[in-house]
Design a protein around this motif. Sequence first.
Motif, PDB file in Angstrom:
ATOM      1  N   GLY A  47      15.173 -34.127 -27.538  1.00  0.00           N
ATOM      2  CA  GLY A  47      15.396 -34.681 -26.208  1.00  0.00           C
ATOM      3  C   GLY A  47      15.423 -36.189 -26.230  1.00  0.00           C
ATOM      4  N   TYR A  48      14.609 -36.763 -27.120  1.00  0.00           N
ATOM      5  CA  TYR A  48      14.579 -38.225 -27.246  1.00  0.00           C
ATOM      6  C   TYR A  48      15.899 -38.751 -27.796  1.00  0.00           C
ATOM      7  CZ  TYR A  48      12.382 -42.781 -27.993  1.00  0.00           C
ATOM      8  OH  TYR A  48      12.066 -44.110 -27.938  1.00  0.00           O
ATOM      9  N   GLY A  49      16.621 -37.931 -28.569  1.00  0.00           N
ATOM     10  CA  GLY A  49      17.936 -38.318 -29.052  1.00  0.00           C
ATOM     11  C   GLY A  49      19.051 -37.880 -28.116  1.00  0.00           C
ATOM     12  N   GLY A 104      18.946 -37.292 -24.909  1.00  0.00           N
ATOM     13  CA  GLY A 104      18.956 -37.956 -23.608  1.00  0.00           C
ATOM     14  C   GLY A 104      19.964 -39.078 -23.550  1.00  0.00           C
ATOM     15  N   ALA A 105      20.048 -39.845 -24.634  1.00  0.00           N
ATOM     16  CA  ALA A 105      21.003 -40.950 -24.682  1.00  0.00           C
ATOM     17  C   ALA A 105      22.438 -40.441 -24.733  1.00  0.00           C
ATOM     18  CB  ALA A 105      20.718 -41.833 -25.886  1.00  0.00           C
ATOM     19  N   LEU A 106      22.649 -39.237 -25.237  1.00  0.00           N
ATOM     20  CA  LEU A 106      23.996 -38.679 -25.281  1.00  0.00           C
ATOM     21  C   LEU A 106      24.552 -38.537 -23.863  1.00  0.00           C
ATOM     22  CD1 LEU A 106      26.328 -37.307 -26.814  1.00  0.00           C
ATOM     23  CD2 LEU A 106      25.063 -35.154 -26.594  1.00  0.00           C
ATOM     24  N   LEU A 107      23.709 -38.160 -22.921  1.00  0.00           N
ATOM     25  CA  LEU A 107      24.151 -37.997 -21.535  1.00  0.00           C
ATOM     26  C   LEU A 107      24.391 -39.338 -20.852  1.00  0.00           C
ATOM     27  CD1 LEU A 107      21.737 -35.143 -20.350  1.00  0.00           C
ATOM     28  CD2 LEU A 107      24.079 -34.937 -21.217  1.00  0.00           C
ATOM     29  N   THR A 108      23.735 -40.388 -21.318  1.00  0.00           N
ATOM     30  CA  THR A 108      23.818 -41.676 -20.637  1.00  0.00           C
ATOM     31  C   THR A 108      24.664 -42.720 -21.364  1.00  0.00           C
ATOM     32  OG1 THR A 108      21.751 -42.396 -21.705  1.00  0.00           O
ATOM     33  CG2 THR A 108      21.577 -41.363 -19.535  1.00  0.00           C
ATOM     34  N   MET A 141      39.194 -43.524 -28.237  1.00  0.00           N
ATOM     35  CA  MET A 141      37.947 -44.131 -27.776  1.00  0.00           C
ATOM     36  C   MET A 141      37.532 -45.212 -28.753  1.00  0.00           C
ATOM     37  SD  MET A 141      34.433 -42.077 -26.846  1.00  0.00           S
ATOM     38  CE  MET A 141      33.059 -42.867 -26.026  1.00  0.00           C
ATOM     39  N   ALA A 142      36.928 -46.287 -28.244  1.00  0.00           N
ATOM     40  CA  ALA A 142      36.443 -47.351 -29.120  1.00  0.00           C
ATOM     41  C   ALA A 142      35.433 -46.782 -30.104  1.00  0.00           C
ATOM     42  CB  ALA A 142      35.823 -48.479 -28.305  1.00  0.00           C
ATOM     43  N   ALA A 143      35.473 -47.261 -31.340  1.00  0.00           N
ATOM     44  CA  ALA A 143      34.654 -46.687 -32.406  1.00  0.00           C
ATOM     45  C   ALA A 143      33.163 -46.788 -32.127  1.00  0.00           C
ATOM     46  CB  ALA A 143      34.985 -47.356 -33.744  1.00  0.00           C
ATOM     47  N   LEU A 144      32.709 -47.911 -31.544  1.00  0.00           N
ATOM     48  CA  LEU A 144      31.262 -48.092 -31.340  1.00  0.00           C
ATOM     49  C   LEU A 144      30.660 -47.050 -30.407  1.00  0.00           C
ATOM     50  CD1 LEU A 144      28.620 -49.589 -31.765  1.00  0.00           C
ATOM     51  CD2 LEU A 144      29.349 -51.264 -30.034  1.00  0.00           C
ATOM     52  N   PRO A 145      31.151 -46.893 -29.156  1.00  0.00           N
ATOM     53  CA  PRO A 145      30.560 -45.848 -28.308  1.00  0.00           C
ATOM     54  C   PRO A 145      30.794 -44.444 -28.845  1.00  0.00           C
ATOM     55  CG  PRO A 145      32.493 -46.810 -27.252  1.00  0.00           C
ATOM     56  CD  PRO A 145      32.169 -47.673 -28.432  1.00  0.00           C
ATOM     57  N   LEU A 146      31.940 -44.212 -29.511  1.00  0.00           N
ATOM     58  CA  LEU A 146      32.190 -42.893 -30.092  1.00  0.00           C
ATOM     59  C   LEU A 146      31.164 -42.574 -31.174  1.00  0.00           C
ATOM     60  CD1 LEU A 146      33.885 -40.339 -30.487  1.00  0.00           C
ATOM     61  CD2 LEU A 146      35.341 -41.646 -32.066  1.00  0.00           C
ATOM     62  N   ALA A 147      30.917 -43.541 -32.056  1.00  0.00           N
ATOM     63  CA  ALA A 147      29.934 -43.335 -33.122  1.00  0.00           C
ATOM     64  C   ALA A 147      28.550 -43.079 -32.554  1.00  0.00           C
ATOM     65  CB  ALA A 147      29.915 -44.547 -34.051  1.00  0.00           C
ATOM     66  N   LEU A 148      28.175 -43.848 -31.532  1.00  0.00           N
ATOM     67  CA  LEU A 148      26.837 -43.682 -30.953  1.00  0.00           C
ATOM     68  C   LEU A 148      26.702 -42.329 -30.256  1.00  0.00           C
ATOM     69  CD1 LEU A 148      26.108 -47.277 -29.586  1.00  0.00           C
ATOM     70  CD2 LEU A 148      25.188 -46.187 -31.638  1.00  0.00           C
ATOM     71  N   ASN A 149      27.777 -41.833 -29.663  1.00  0.00           N
ATOM     72  CA  ASN A 149      27.720 -40.503 -29.055  1.00  0.00           C
ATOM     73  C   ASN A 149      27.585 -39.412 -30.114  1.00  0.00           C
ATOM     74  OD1 ASN A 149      27.787 -41.114 -26.330  1.00  0.00           O
ATOM     75  ND2 ASN A 149      30.012 -41.181 -26.228  1.00  0.00           N
ATOM     76  N   ILE A 150      28.364 -39.526 -31.188  1.00  0.00           N
ATOM     77  CA  ILE A 150      28.243 -38.560 -32.283  1.00  0.00           C
ATOM     78  C   ILE A 150      26.842 -38.625 -32.890  1.00  0.00           C
ATOM     79  CG2 ILE A 150      29.051 -37.992 -34.615  1.00  0.00           C
ATOM     80  CD1 ILE A 150      31.828 -38.927 -33.750  1.00  0.00           C
ATOM     81  N   ASP A 151      26.344 -39.831 -33.040  1.00  0.00           N
ATOM     82  CA  ASP A 151      25.017 -40.008 -33.622  1.00  0.00           C
ATOM     83  C   ASP A 151      23.936 -39.384 -32.760  1.00  0.00           C
ATOM     84  OD1 ASP A 151      26.375 -41.403 -35.521  1.00  0.00           O
ATOM     85  OD2 ASP A 151      25.771 -43.390 -34.828  1.00  0.00           O
ATOM     86  N   ARG A 152      24.091 -39.473 -31.438  1.00  0.00           N
ATOM     87  CA  ARG A 152      23.093 -38.860 -30.559  1.00  0.00           C
ATOM     88  C   ARG A 152      23.083 -37.341 -30.730  1.00  0.00           C
ATOM     89  NH1 ARG A 152      22.660 -43.458 -30.286  1.00  0.00           N
ATOM     90  NH2 ARG A 152      21.534 -42.807 -32.121  1.00  0.00           N
ATOM     91  N   ILE A 153      24.283 -36.753 -30.927  1.00  0.00           N
ATOM     92  CA  ILE A 153      24.355 -35.305 -31.124  1.00  0.00           C
ATOM     93  C   ILE A 153      23.650 -34.899 -32.416  1.00  0.00           C
ATOM     94  CG2 ILE A 153      25.900 -33.351 -31.525  1.00  0.00           C
ATOM     95  CD1 ILE A 153      27.978 -34.804 -29.789  1.00  0.00           C
ATOM     96  N   THR A 154      24.020 -35.557 -33.521  1.00  0.00           N
ATOM     97  CA  THR A 154      23.443 -35.174 -34.809  1.00  0.00           C
ATOM     98  C   THR A 154      21.961 -35.544 -34.883  1.00  0.00           C
ATOM     99  OG1 THR A 154      24.185 -37.268 -35.807  1.00  0.00           O
ATOM    100  CG2 THR A 154      25.646 -35.365 -35.995  1.00  0.00           C
ATOM    101  N   ASN A 155      21.593 -36.677 -34.260  1.00  0.00           N
ATOM    102  CA  ASN A 155      20.195 -37.097 -34.257  1.00  0.00           C
ATOM    103  C   ASN A 155      19.337 -36.142 -33.439  1.00  0.00           C
ATOM    104  OD1 ASN A 155      18.012 -38.798 -34.846  1.00  0.00           O
ATOM    105  ND2 ASN A 155      18.331 -40.022 -33.013  1.00  0.00           N
ATOM    106  N   GLY A 156      19.951 -35.498 -32.448  1.00  0.00           N
ATOM    107  CA  GLY A 156      19.229 -34.499 -31.677  1.00  0.00           C
ATOM    108  C   GLY A 156      19.163 -33.156 -32.380  1.00  0.00           C
ATOM    109  N   LEU A 157      20.291 -32.709 -32.928  1.00  0.00           N
ATOM    110  CA  LEU A 157      20.341 -31.394 -33.575  1.00  0.00           C
ATOM    111  C   LEU A 157      19.442 -31.307 -34.794  1.00  0.00           C
ATOM    112  CD1 LEU A 157      24.173 -30.570 -33.430  1.00  0.00           C
ATOM    113  CD2 LEU A 157      22.340 -29.504 -32.106  1.00  0.00           C
ATOM    114  N   THR A 158      19.324 -32.402 -35.542  1.00  0.00           N
ATOM    115  CA  THR A 158      18.562 -32.358 -36.784  1.00  0.00           C
ATOM    116  C   THR A 158      17.085 -32.059 -36.561  1.00  0.00           C
ATOM    117  OG1 THR A 158      18.089 -33.564 -38.827  1.00  0.00           O
ATOM    118  CG2 THR A 158      18.078 -34.854 -36.804  1.00  0.00           C
ATOM    119  N   ARG A 159      16.560 -32.433 -35.428  1.00  0.00           N
ATOM    120  CA  ARG A 159      15.113 -32.307 -35.193  1.00  0.00           C
ATOM    121  C   ARG A 159      14.665 -30.855 -35.058  1.00  0.00           C
ATOM    122  NH1 ARG A 159      13.912 -37.906 -31.874  1.00  0.00           N
ATOM    123  NH2 ARG A 159      15.502 -39.109 -32.949  1.00  0.00           N
TER     124      ARG A 159
END
Length: 417
Positions: free
Chosen positions: A151-153, A155-159, A264-282
């Motif tokens: 959820g800590y990861g 949550g940022a995916l939604l925002t 999509m710009a690479a920076l927000p796209l990367a951060l969105n992908i990162d939020r998904i993987t950072n959440g799933l891994t936990r």
Amino acid sequence: MATVNGVSSAQSTTSTRWIQLVLGLIAMMSISSPQYGWAFFTKPLQDSLGVQLSALQVTFTILIVLQTFLSPLQGYLIDRFGARLLIATGCLLSGLGWITAGYVTSLTGLYFTYGLFCGIGTGIVYVGVVGLMVRWFPDRRGFATGVVAAGYGFGALLTNTPIYNMINGSGYQHTLIVFGIILGVVGAVAALALRLPTDDDVLPQPTVQVTRVGTPPDQMLRSNVFWLMFVMMTMMSTGGLMIISQFGAFSRDFGVAGVTVFGMAALPLALNIDRITNGLTRPFFGWVSDRIGRENTMAIAFLMEAASVTLMVLFRDNTLVFVLLSGVVFFGWGEIFSLFPSTLTDTFGAKHATTNYGLLYIAQGVGSILGGPLAALLREQTGSWLPVFAIIIAMDALTGILALVALKPMRRAYAAR
């Protein structure tokens, strides 16, 4: 087995603990943006305040240091007085940090709003919710702590996208105020329904070898097992927090931040992908550790992290590959927030779990200093991010090896004693 209105106590507890898990997940989601959305604010804050990146990153370090260094005290207060009001207060403080940061006009003001309030607030929520879940789920500690940590990861995916768009459309100040209000209220409402398990709650038995003795904090601090875990978590936190806090900066240096990928710009796209993987891994690696053991899982995840960071740096000139590999990097890092608390509670018991994890969580604060301003300073001194990444890769590989050759036998010997 006792029944209440025809429903067994065990059935009632099963329903209650899953409700508690969902509420904890919502509370954690509400406090994720101060850390995981920070990369969006670094450039507009630099432009507005006219400061160096290393000075600005002190804000992020204050956030993480206060979040972690005060966690033993916060954990003790939660163990002593209960979770509900303290976690709700933490959610409101986190939101207040963003609201007040929207009005400041100096770097010092940013330190005392975004850094101070968000740091204290997120710390209370994080250590409190994790401390609750290791008690509610003795049979699934890895998975349950992984879910709330996700959820800590997540949550940022939604925002992330709304925050990025609002910054571009209305400015960072307006964005901080609006999202500070929304996230603070949502988290507080969920937290007010949380509670500790009582003697009337019938909980399942653990599925892995655990201690049933509740080791108090002062005794835990005298054990070599704890300090090895502290060093390992510090090294993993350093690498992950460097990438989180500096992602915008080094992606711009590598020339990929503004490149369009999939429209999509690479920076927000990367951060969105990162939020998904950072959440799933936990929850994923927490679930794996419940089955194959904590140390075996650590070795797999941490060595995978070393390999993925290496590949991300090697392919930094290819924007698409860089973005995709950044997701793998976060998949190899975020699981520390399910593996370490579950391993700690397995080793030292659940009685003082919140306070004990608060002490281990300080490692995250140490990592924020090493991965935040000190990493930015090394970049400024050398003119390149490559020395920073080389250190991170070495620490990730070392931690994976230590899990097998040091932590595993030391925990076995400690349990035997």
